[in-house]
Structure formats: structure tokens, C-alpha cells
Write a protein that holds these residues in place. Structure first.
Motif, PDB file in Angstrom:
ATOM      1  N   LEU A 196      13.968 -32.365  62.244  1.00  0.00           N
ATOM      2  CA  LEU A 196      14.139 -32.541  60.743  1.00  0.00           C
ATOM      3  C   LEU A 196      13.400 -34.078  60.361  1.00  0.00           C
ATOM      4  CD1 LEU A 196      17.702 -31.603  59.858  1.00  0.00           C
ATOM      5  CD2 LEU A 196      15.438 -30.124  59.245  1.00  0.00           C
ATOM      6  N   GLY A 197      13.282 -34.954  61.279  1.00  0.00           N
ATOM      7  CA  GLY A 197      13.092 -36.209  61.203  1.00  0.00           C
ATOM      8  C   GLY A 197      13.594 -37.118  60.131  1.00  0.00           C
ATOM      9  N   GLU A 198      12.695 -37.675  59.458  1.00  0.00           N
ATOM     10  CA  GLU A 198      13.305 -38.587  58.335  1.00  0.00           C
ATOM     11  C   GLU A 198      12.895 -37.812  57.002  1.00  0.00           C
ATOM     12  OE1 GLU A 198      14.852 -41.444  59.010  1.00  0.00           O
ATOM     13  OE2 GLU A 198      14.579 -40.858  60.901  1.00  0.00           O
ATOM     14  N   GLN A 199      12.798 -36.725  56.852  1.00  0.00           N
ATOM     15  CA  GLN A 199      12.301 -35.908  55.629  1.00  0.00           C
ATOM     16  C   GLN A 199      13.577 -35.400  54.939  1.00  0.00           C
ATOM     17  OE1 GLN A 199       9.108 -33.623  57.394  1.00  0.00           O
ATOM     18  NE2 GLN A 199       7.686 -34.818  56.164  1.00  0.00           N
ATOM     19  N   TRP A 200      14.884 -35.567  55.590  1.00  0.00           N
ATOM     20  CA  TRP A 200      15.949 -34.715  55.042  1.00  0.00           C
ATOM     21  C   TRP A 200      16.917 -35.925  54.900  1.00  0.00           C
ATOM     22  CZ3 TRP A 200      16.620 -29.863  52.760  1.00  0.00           C
ATOM     23  CH2 TRP A 200      15.364 -29.037  52.748  1.00  0.00           C
ATOM     24  N   GLN A 201      18.191 -35.710  54.336  1.00  0.00           N
ATOM     25  CA  GLN A 201      19.504 -36.527  54.433  1.00  0.00           C
ATOM     26  C   GLN A 201      20.306 -35.474  55.298  1.00  0.00           C
ATOM     27  OE1 GLN A 201      20.209 -39.778  53.496  1.00  0.00           O
ATOM     28  NE2 GLN A 201      18.011 -39.470  53.010  1.00  0.00           N
TER      29      GLN A 201
ATOM     30  N   LEU B 220      11.746 -22.919  57.757  1.00  0.00           N
ATOM     31  CA  LEU B 220      11.463 -22.021  58.929  1.00  0.00           C
ATOM     32  C   LEU B 220      10.010 -21.896  59.218  1.00  0.00           C
ATOM     33  CD1 LEU B 220      13.740 -18.948  57.786  1.00  0.00           C
ATOM     34  CD2 LEU B 220      14.073 -20.649  59.393  1.00  0.00           C
ATOM     35  N   ASP B 221       8.897 -21.893  58.378  1.00  0.00           N
ATOM     36  CA  ASP B 221       7.624 -21.727  58.727  1.00  0.00           C
ATOM     37  C   ASP B 221       6.990 -22.907  58.997  1.00  0.00           C
ATOM     38  OD1 ASP B 221       7.648 -19.223  57.602  1.00  0.00           O
ATOM     39  OD2 ASP B 221       6.588 -19.571  55.704  1.00  0.00           O
ATOM     40  N   HIS B 222       7.543 -24.038  58.507  1.00  0.00           N
ATOM     41  CA  HIS B 222       6.881 -25.502  59.015  1.00  0.00           C
ATOM     42  C   HIS B 222       7.459 -26.375  59.983  1.00  0.00           C
ATOM     43  CE1 HIS B 222       4.895 -29.387  58.723  1.00  0.00           C
ATOM     44  NE2 HIS B 222       5.953 -29.981  58.394  1.00  0.00           N
ATOM     45  N   THR B 223       8.754 -26.687  59.567  1.00  0.00           N
ATOM     46  CA  THR B 223       9.635 -27.514  60.542  1.00  0.00           C
ATOM     47  C   THR B 223       9.863 -26.949  61.565  1.00  0.00           C
ATOM     48  OG1 THR B 223      10.265 -28.659  58.445  1.00  0.00           O
ATOM     49  CG2 THR B 223      11.488 -28.932  60.542  1.00  0.00           C
ATOM     50  N   TRP B 224      10.600 -25.933  61.539  1.00  0.00           N
ATOM     51  CA  TRP B 224      11.152 -25.109  62.841  1.00  0.00           C
ATOM     52  C   TRP B 224      10.338 -23.942  63.505  1.00  0.00           C
ATOM     53  CZ3 TRP B 224      16.083 -24.233  59.692  1.00  0.00           C
ATOM     54  CH2 TRP B 224      16.796 -25.677  59.648  1.00  0.00           C
TER      55      TRP B 224
ATOM     56  N   PRO C  98      15.430 -33.198  50.401  1.00  0.00           N
ATOM     57  CA  PRO C  98      14.317 -33.160  51.338  1.00  0.00           C
ATOM     58  C   PRO C  98      13.263 -33.958  50.512  1.00  0.00           C
ATOM     59  CG  PRO C  98      14.298 -31.069  49.870  1.00  0.00           C
ATOM     60  CD  PRO C  98      15.566 -32.072  49.483  1.00  0.00           C
ATOM     61  N   ASP C  99      12.415 -34.367  51.247  1.00  0.00           N
ATOM     62  CA  ASP C  99      11.204 -35.422  50.706  1.00  0.00           C
ATOM     63  C   ASP C  99      10.600 -34.700  49.638  1.00  0.00           C
ATOM     64  OD1 ASP C  99       8.942 -36.791  50.203  1.00  0.00           O
ATOM     65  OD2 ASP C  99       8.879 -37.801  52.435  1.00  0.00           O
ATOM     66  N   PRO C 100      10.135 -35.207  48.340  1.00  0.00           N
ATOM     67  CA  PRO C 100       9.398 -34.051  47.654  1.00  0.00           C
ATOM     68  C   PRO C 100       7.948 -34.147  47.837  1.00  0.00           C
ATOM     69  CG  PRO C 100      10.649 -36.065  46.406  1.00  0.00           C
ATOM     70  CD  PRO C 100      10.761 -36.431  47.905  1.00  0.00           C
ATOM     71  N   ALA C 101       7.394 -34.924  48.915  1.00  0.00           N
ATOM     72  CA  ALA C 101       5.945 -35.021  49.271  1.00  0.00           C
ATOM     73  C   ALA C 101       6.059 -33.493  50.398  1.00  0.00           C
ATOM     74  CB  ALA C 101       5.714 -36.067  49.997  1.00  0.00           C
ATOM     75  N   LEU C 102       7.056 -33.454  51.052  1.00  0.00           N
ATOM     76  CA  LEU C 102       7.316 -32.420  51.934  1.00  0.00           C
ATOM     77  C   LEU C 102       7.321 -30.913  51.316  1.00  0.00           C
ATOM     78  CD1 LEU C 102       7.744 -31.435  55.028  1.00  0.00           C
ATOM     79  CD2 LEU C 102      10.438 -31.500  54.442  1.00  0.00           C
ATOM     80  N   LEU C 103       7.988 -30.967  50.104  1.00  0.00           N
ATOM     81  CA  LEU C 103       7.943 -29.627  49.070  1.00  0.00           C
ATOM     82  C   LEU C 103       6.550 -29.568  48.562  1.00  0.00           C
ATOM     83  CD1 LEU C 103      11.173 -29.957  47.320  1.00  0.00           C
ATOM     84  CD2 LEU C 103      10.815 -29.220  49.751  1.00  0.00           C
ATOM     85  N   ASP C 104       5.950 -30.533  48.070  1.00  0.00           N
ATOM     86  CA  ASP C 104       4.683 -30.118  47.621  1.00  0.00           C
ATOM     87  C   ASP C 104       3.445 -29.730  48.630  1.00  0.00           C
ATOM     88  OD1 ASP C 104       5.691 -31.226  45.184  1.00  0.00           O
ATOM     89  OD2 ASP C 104       4.867 -33.265  45.389  1.00  0.00           O
TER      90      ASP C 104
END
Length: 450
Positions: free
Chosen positions: A297-302, A373-377, A343-349
Motif C-alpha cells: 500500500l505504501g503511503e497512498q492509504w491511511q 486488485l488491478d494496480h496495487t496488488w 486513498p490518495d486522490p491522485a491514485l484514484l485519478d
């Protein structure tokens, strides 16, 4: 789940040469049919021959149902291969042929027998203070482009192909789809008058749900239902894969005049009178341990550790959803719970389709599939990697059993489902679970009976 009235023009007489006086509707067309039903004197306990819908029966439950009675309907909706097929991976056709053989055999033995005349069936379920009533009938099949029956979820090709093979071989609708609509009171009036009479059957299944069924055969009452539904459209609450099956088999048989494949068995519930419950469907990632899921997950989620047991952790998930935004509960099934939020808004965009309504882009199921599922994991989209479970406790157990990660979701509000469906936008598959679901086995529609 409710939907608005269909466009004007419903109920216009066509006066076609092959069918004088036939009424074409821009809405729902529900017809009576002669149901195949279990004969109580041949099975003893009706509850012992029923089953939940095929897609919520896990392997343990399947075995329990098969052993409860040799004629349990699960032997038809989830058939085993023919006894003579001893291969490790039997061909699907073998299973379908086995189901067709059993269906024919049970009819010859009188275990299943057709009702004497065509009817619409009033179906009632009561459990835990919830009362639901609707109409089971044979519904005219129409594609999404017609705007009469609206899907709200995507489907997976493999389950559709499985159901197509089974129905094509058995020539039967083995379980009703659950559809919702909002009528003008006519059909509901027929239902309320019908339940004052003696039911065809009554039984209580092992989950404590009480079931009753009545037949509606009076021409005046049937006409009332027809008029009411002619200005309505419906939303699929449960049965997207089976509806796609209906559509595919209708296309296959379009060359047949007055084809029985032009209709499919459904349960229609007017949710203005009987609202349904909406629950989430959870995911189990069989090959992704919790520690790997969290580290990716890195820093892109709480990420927040929340205390168990499961009920307490789910309450934390519900509280997070009340504050808005995406939220997921992850567990390894061994008492560890992690809450993912913000989640980081930039990640969603970067990873969510921009050509969809904003409401769709921020659905938990959308973000789960498109981002996590598709990107992070990078979890492959297949049954060996992802399991879909309706009960959070079952998902927790499955994560513990497989060493994977359960991703628990909060239910989406039914108004969101309705708004997206009316825009022609489908949600990611397995986004919702509507209920109570009809029991399978109380009514079967044989296409060979018309």
C-alpha cells in the motif's frame, strides 16, 4: 429497489396479423405458466428439497443439502457428473446431462409434477420480522438497450457459460431471478387478496424462513397484474448471470416461432411496499497474505489497526463509511484487522476510468477492483485467486484457511444502485447482495410445458 415508470405508449394494441388483439407493452410482461412442483407425498418435507440460489451454496452446504433428501434441488442447480464419468476433471456437459436425466426421472416418478393450469404464483417469505411478498411468473426477456429490465452489475463469462449449458440441456428455469419494481398498486392488490386464501404450500427452511405459495389463475386478477406491470420497468436485484443466460439462449433460439426461450422465470417484488435489504459481498484473496497486502500500500492509504472481534471491527468500518470516502477492512482470519481509508486522490485519478459518473468512480467496489486488485496488488481476476463470499464470518474463515486476505466491504446504499442503473451504468460484479432471496425448488419452469 425502485424504478420509474416506462415511457408513454405502454399498452398499445398492435393488432398484428399473426396475433390479433395482442397488446405490446413498453414495460414488464409477466405471463402465467404451469409450474413443476414437488409433491409432498413423494418427498415428505418440502424444506428438505429446497436450496439457496446456486451462487451462495458453498461446498459444505452443498453436501448437507445433497444428504438432506435424495431429491434436493441442489442436485439439479449444482449437478455432479454422471456416475460413469470417473475422470478427475469431468466435462461440464456430463454434469448438465446428469441434471437433465434427474429432472426427467423425477417427473416420471411423480416427485415433480406440473400444476393443472397455468398460473402466476404469489410467494411470501417471513423471517426475523421481515415480510416479503412478490409474484413469480414467466417474464418477457429484453436486452439492456430496451430499458425494461435494468442490470446494475457486470457479469463474468464463466458463470454465464455454466448456467447457459445447464439450462440448454435441462430445458428448464430451475430458480427464479429476483427483480424489483415499483407498481401502481394493481399487482399489490392482487397479492393482498390472494394471501387471504389457502396456500398451495407452506414450509419453514433451516434458516428459520417461513415460505408460502399461492396460485393466481382468475382471468380478471391476471389482467389487473398485466395492466399494472405494463407501465413498469424492473431492476435486477439478484441473478445477473442468469439474466445474461436468458438473453443468450433467446438469441440462440430466435429462429423459433413463439419460442419458450423468449421468457424466463422471475420473482417480481414491488419495493414500494416490500423494501429489500442490501448487503455487501466480500472478497478473499487466496494467494495474497495480509503482510504482503499491507506492505504494497505504501503511503497512498491511511491504515489503522482496529481491535476485534469481527463484529467490533465491522462497526469501525461502518463508522468510517459514515464519514464518507472509501473504506475497507482487511483481515487474515486470525484476529488481526486493518482499516484502510483515505486513498490518495491522485491514485484514484490515475487508475479509475474517467468516462463514468463521479458516483461510480468513488464506489468502494470500483476502487477495490480498479486500484487495489488491478494496480496495487496485481491479483489475477480468476476463481483461483479471488473468492466472493456473502457472509463476513465466512470470508474471515476462508482467509484463515487459505492463508490469504479477506477484504470486507460496507453495503452500498440502494439509492446509489438505482441512480446508476437508470443511467445505464453497471457496477463492478458482485457489488451488492439483495435479500431475502427466494428459495430454490418451490417452483420450476419447464420449457417443454410452454
Amino acid at each position: 429497489m425502485t424504478t420509474p415508470s416506462a415511457p408513454s405508449g405502454a399498452g398499445v394494441p398492435t393488432g398484428g396479423p399473426g396475433d390479433p388483439g395482442q397488446v405490446a407493452t413498453a414495460g414488464l410482461s409477466l405471463s402465467p405458466f404451469r409450474a413443476l412442483r414437488y409433491r409432498p407425498d413423494r418427498v415428505g418435507n418440502l424444506a428438505a428439497v429446497t436450496s439457496p440460489p446456486y451462487d451462495v451454496v458453498d461446498p459444505n452446504r452443498r453436501l448437507d443439502l445433497e444428504t438432506s433428501d435424495p431429491h434436493n434441488i441442489v442436485r439439479l442447480i449444482l449437478p455432479r457428473p454422471e456416475p460413469e464419468d470417473s475422470g478427475d476433471r469431468p466435462d461440464r456437459d456430463t454434469r448438465y446431462r446428469h441434471a437433465a436425466r434427474l429432472l426427467a426421472e423425477w417427473q416420471r416418478e411423480g416427485v415433480l409434477a406440473p400444476d393443472p393450469e397455468a398460473a402466476l404464483y404469489v410467494y411470501e417469505q417471513t423471517a426475523g420480522g421481515i415480510l416479503q411478498r412478490g409474484l413469480i411468473g414467466s417474464l418477457a426477456v429484453s436486452g439492456k438497450e430496451a430499458g425494461i429490465v435494468l442490470p446494475h452489475e457486470d457479469v463474468m463469462p464463466r458463470p454465464v457459460a455454466d448456467r447457459v449449458g445447464l439450462m440448454r440441456t435441462t430445458k428448464a428455469n430451475l430458480e427464479p431471478l429476483l427483480l424489483t419494481y415499483r407498481g401502481n398498486g394493481g399487482a399489490s392488490g392482487v397479492i393482498e387478496r390472494t394471501v387471504l386464501g389457502e396456500p398451495l404450500l407452506t414450509t419453514t427452511t433451516t434458516d428459520g424462513t417461513h415460505h408460502r405459495l399461492w396460485a393466481v389463475t382468475d382471468p380478471a386478477e391476471l389482467a389487473t397484474v398485466t395492466r399494472d406491470l405494463a407501465t413498469c420497468r424492473a431492476l435486477i436485484a439478484d441473478g445477473h448471470h442468469r439474466w445474461e443466460m436468458y438473453l443468450r439462449l433467446q438469441r440462440e433460439n430466435r429462429h423459433l416461432p413463439r419460442s419458450p426461450w423468449d421468457r424466463g422465470m422471475v420473482l417480481l417484488v414491488d419495493t414500494a411496499r416490500y423494501p429489500l435489504r442490501v448487503r455487501a459481498i466480500h472478497r478473499v484473496l487466496y494467494r495474497l497474505p495480509l503482510d504482503r497486502a499491507l506492505s504494497a500500500l505504501g503511503e497512498q492509504w491511511q491504515v489503522k489497526d482496529v481491535p476485534g472481534p469481527l463484529e467490533h471491527a465491522l462497526a469501525a468500518l461502518g463508522e468510517a463509511k459514515r464519514h464518507g470516502g472509501n473504506a475497507f477492512l482487511l483481515t487474515d482470519g486470525h484476529g488481526t484487522f486493518q482499516l484502510l481509508t483515505d486513498p490518495d486522490p491522485a491514485l484514484l485519478d490515475a487508475h479509475v476510468r474517467p468516462d463514468r459518473p463521479e458516483e461510480w468512480r468513488h464506489l468502494d467496489a470500483t476502487v477495490l477492483h480498479s486500484v487495489l486488485l488491478d494496480h496495487t496488488w496485481q491479483v489475477p481476476d480468476g476463481p483461483d485467486d479471488i473468492g466472493y463470499l456473502h457472509a463476513s464470518a465466512a470470508a474471515e474463515r476462508e482467509a484463515a484457511r487459505t492463508g490469504g486476505t479477506a477484504v470486507l466491504l460496507h453495503p452500498v446504499d440502494e439509492s446509489v444502485v438505482r441512480r446508476l442503473a437508470e443511467q445505464g451504468v453497471t457496477m463492478p460484479r458482485k457489488s451488492t447482495s439483495f435479500g431475502p432471496k427466494p428459495a430454490t425448488g418451490l417452483v420450476v419452469r419447464s420449457l417443454e410445458l410452454g
